[in-house]
Design a protein around this motif. Sequence first.
Motif, mmCIF file in Angstrom:
data_model
loop_
_atom_site.group_PDB
_atom_site.id
_atom_site.type_symbol
_atom_site.label_atom_id
_atom_site.label_comp_id
_atom_site.label_asym_id
_atom_site.label_seq_id
_atom_site.Cartn_x
_atom_site.Cartn_y
_atom_site.Cartn_z
ATOM 1 N N UNK A 1 41.461 25.262 45.090
ATOM 2 C CA UNK A 1 41.804 26.668 44.867
ATOM 3 C C UNK A 1 42.751 26.811 43.694
ATOM 4 N N UNK A 2 43.672 27.744 43.816
ATOM 5 C CA UNK A 2 44.616 27.975 42.734
ATOM 6 C C UNK A 2 45.932 28.487 43.286
ATOM 7 N N UNK A 3 46.940 28.442 42.427
ATOM 8 C CA UNK A 3 48.300 28.743 42.880
ATOM 9 C C UNK A 3 48.858 29.924 42.094
ATOM 10 N N UNK A 4 49.502 30.838 42.811
ATOM 11 C CA UNK A 4 50.088 32.031 42.194
ATOM 12 C C UNK A 4 51.575 32.104 42.493
ATOM 13 N N UNK A 5 52.304 32.629 41.525
ATOM 14 C CA UNK A 5 53.739 32.886 41.747
ATOM 15 C C UNK A 5 53.870 34.158 42.584
ATOM 16 N N UNK A 6 54.871 34.170 43.465
ATOM 17 C CA UNK A 6 55.127 35.372 44.262
ATOM 18 C C UNK A 6 56.588 35.374 44.661
ATOM 19 N N UNK B 1 55.340 29.843 45.889
ATOM 20 C CA UNK B 1 54.071 29.474 45.269
ATOM 21 C C UNK B 1 53.013 29.675 46.351
ATOM 22 N N UNK B 2 52.016 30.481 46.053
ATOM 23 C CA UNK B 2 50.990 30.810 47.045
ATOM 24 C C UNK B 2 49.691 30.114 46.640
ATOM 25 N N UNK C 1 50.984 21.578 32.371
ATOM 26 C CA UNK C 1 51.800 22.678 31.862
ATOM 27 C C UNK C 1 53.130 22.694 32.550
ATOM 28 N N UNK C 2 54.144 23.138 31.822
ATOM 29 C CA UNK C 2 55.455 23.304 32.451
ATOM 30 C C UNK C 2 55.294 24.363 33.525
ATOM 31 N N UNK C 3 55.828 24.125 34.660
ATOM 32 C CA UNK C 3 55.692 25.117 35.719
ATOM 33 C C UNK C 3 56.802 24.977 36.726
ATOM 34 N N UNK C 4 56.984 26.054 37.473
ATOM 35 C CA UNK C 4 57.854 25.992 38.647
ATOM 36 C C UNK C 4 56.955 26.227 39.817
ATOM 37 N N UNK C 5 56.799 25.268 40.660
ATOM 38 C CA UNK C 5 55.793 25.411 41.698
ATOM 39 C C UNK C 5 56.177 24.648 42.934
ATOM 40 N N UNK C 6 55.582 25.074 44.001
ATOM 41 C CA UNK C 6 55.639 24.280 45.215
ATOM 42 C C UNK C 6 54.270 24.338 45.839
ATOM 43 N N UNK C 7 53.716 23.226 46.245
ATOM 44 C CA UNK C 7 52.466 23.253 46.981
ATOM 45 C C UNK C 7 51.232 23.194 46.151
#
Lengths: 225, 476
Positions: free
Chosen positions: B170-175, B184-185, A219-225
């Motif tokens: 686990x999973x990642x959440x925007x914050x 990204x948490x 999925x398109x996303x903006x993420x880090x980690x």
Amino acid sequence: MRITNDAKLATRQRILEASRRLFARDGFDGASTRDVAREAGIAAGTLFNYFSTKESVALSLAAEALGAARDGYERKRRGEESLEEDLFAYIAGCLRSLKPLRCCVRPVLEGALSPLAASTSAPEGESLRTDHLEIIGSILARHGQTEPSCVTLHLYWMLFTGVLAFWLEDSSPHQEDTLALLDQALKMFVGSLPEPVADPSKPSPAKETSHEPQPRGTARRSAGG
Amino acid sequence: MSPNLAELLAALPAVEGEPDASEGTAQLQQLFSRMGHRRVPVGTLQRLGTLGALQAQIFLAYSAWWVRSWFRSAERNEQALAETHLRVALQLLAGMGYLRGAVMKAGQTLANLPGVVPDEIVETLEHLHFQAPPMHFSLLREHVCNELGGEPEEVFAEFDARAFAAASLGQVHRARLKSGEEAAVKVQYPGIGSTIRADFRNLFALMLPLRVSKDWENLKAQLEDLRRVLEWETDYEKEAEFQRKARALFREDDRIIVPRVFEQHSTRRVLTAERLSGVHVNDFLAGNPPQELRDHFGALLGRAWYRLFFSGRVNYADLHPGNFLFQSDGRLGLLDFGCVRPFSDREWELMRLSMRAVDGNHEDLVRYLKRSVALAEDASIDPEHLRVLERLCAWSWRPIRCRESFDFSNGQILSEGVEVFREMTRKRFTRGEPLCVFAARMFFGLFSMLYRLRARVPLRAIGEEEARAAGEEVED
């Protein structure tokens, strides 16, 4: 001299506060009723006017904590939780409230809450169990399980006391293993329930929301980690 | 509709000299039906307990097939005992939900290999990347409260209750932090660490019948290495440390960016980092990028890996499509440092030996290969084993030996790799330094990413540049 109701309530509260401090410091077994009475500033015999046994004191502390847990749970509800999540939120809140009392929950569990405990031996325990199951019943009803059977409630109680027993022995950081156990146990419990009954006169229960996130890398996303 | 397991088994490549797929299918059906204690309906297979993920089923099919080959020539009672152990091991594996993360990487590798599995299976594999059980917000809130000392809504200025991406465990959440940074948490499912330890103890005990094998000590070492790396992956503090070190290795003009870790909001189970913009490889390719852009990102990928290897002295082994972000300004985002394996001094010397062997003579190569399979220099090695290892090196070093840009577009390098590994498995040449097993995984990951990009990359030139920059001797 006649003791007023307010004075009695204040004394009762002093006993509970003193017990809370001593149980935390010396453990349940390490703190005697004499110690509690001394800490509360009352005669040793006076304590028994308020609580029949040390276990009764622990039960009252637990009941207070669970009452606070109920308030916290009601405050944090978003209204969109699934049944599984709703139950988890309430039980996890109970555990969080009981955490400062972890040292004295065992006698409460063994003496009053355990399925093996005779109801007459701990009327406070029966009252605590009834209150807890009332809340569970209302959670179930909110999700269409309007008339849970005796078997369902009995299964639930086994789950709850089992999780409590596990939590008491859980030495993992922040008792995280208990969170995982509770999550998986509730999945199984909810999976065992019959299909919810639709009541045309009531609003539909909160739709079961999927909390599965998007797969990685698709999925398109903006993420880090 | 997802293919069922029987169809997958039928799709498995036939192995030369082995019973054909239909016999293997029937044997596995029998095994699974015994596990399920009831007759298997024609054309379908029993679902195994809590096992739901398609990838785990694929892994089980492969592992069952592979492990059975160990006992094909054994006595009947040994075979029956092995079957029992295999059955129990499979049931245990079925419950090791997190291990789907590790074995899913095998599935993901398969998804990147042309011609190994049919396209529709590849598509299914790509969509099932989620490994740890999903956490609803109440569980996550409790867990975060334990870890960060407050509920997400208290600790962060904003916190999206719905996860937007999956992570290995686990999973990642925007914050958004109270100081304003977008974050990204990553939150790990609780209790996985102790589950891994307990499950590996059990798995190890179940594999004890294999101790009569001549490679038992090596197998134990590989299993122990896998357990150690999986446990590392559960320690986000370790991952944060790797990520900080990796970030420090790249300058602005490298065009490679590693997200900043926010230490105040990170613990062993929660990792909060800068949230990068960008798209993953599928979305990047959906835009039909020109060849120059594909080559550009291919080169950045190669440089990122080599920088971590030479300057960072780590093997960034998890070259998964989800770990890279393609930014609109041409920068490459590098994510997820959970599967990073640092080299010990002894292992780095082994790597130096391999670098000399790339362009060295046959003596250099044999010296390195013996060390790579944990043999002393003066020990003898089976000539057939040596031949297969030479084939493995020839394959993995081909892009590095190429003095011009290596063209990854036709996928031949991947097909060759599959053939090499199949031969190694079939002939049971699986003995090796754990480090070398990781290196093999890395090569597959790197080549498959570059194949996806259809990139032409001067991998040798980039490697030499990075080696020199790190102070390594490189012959002209």
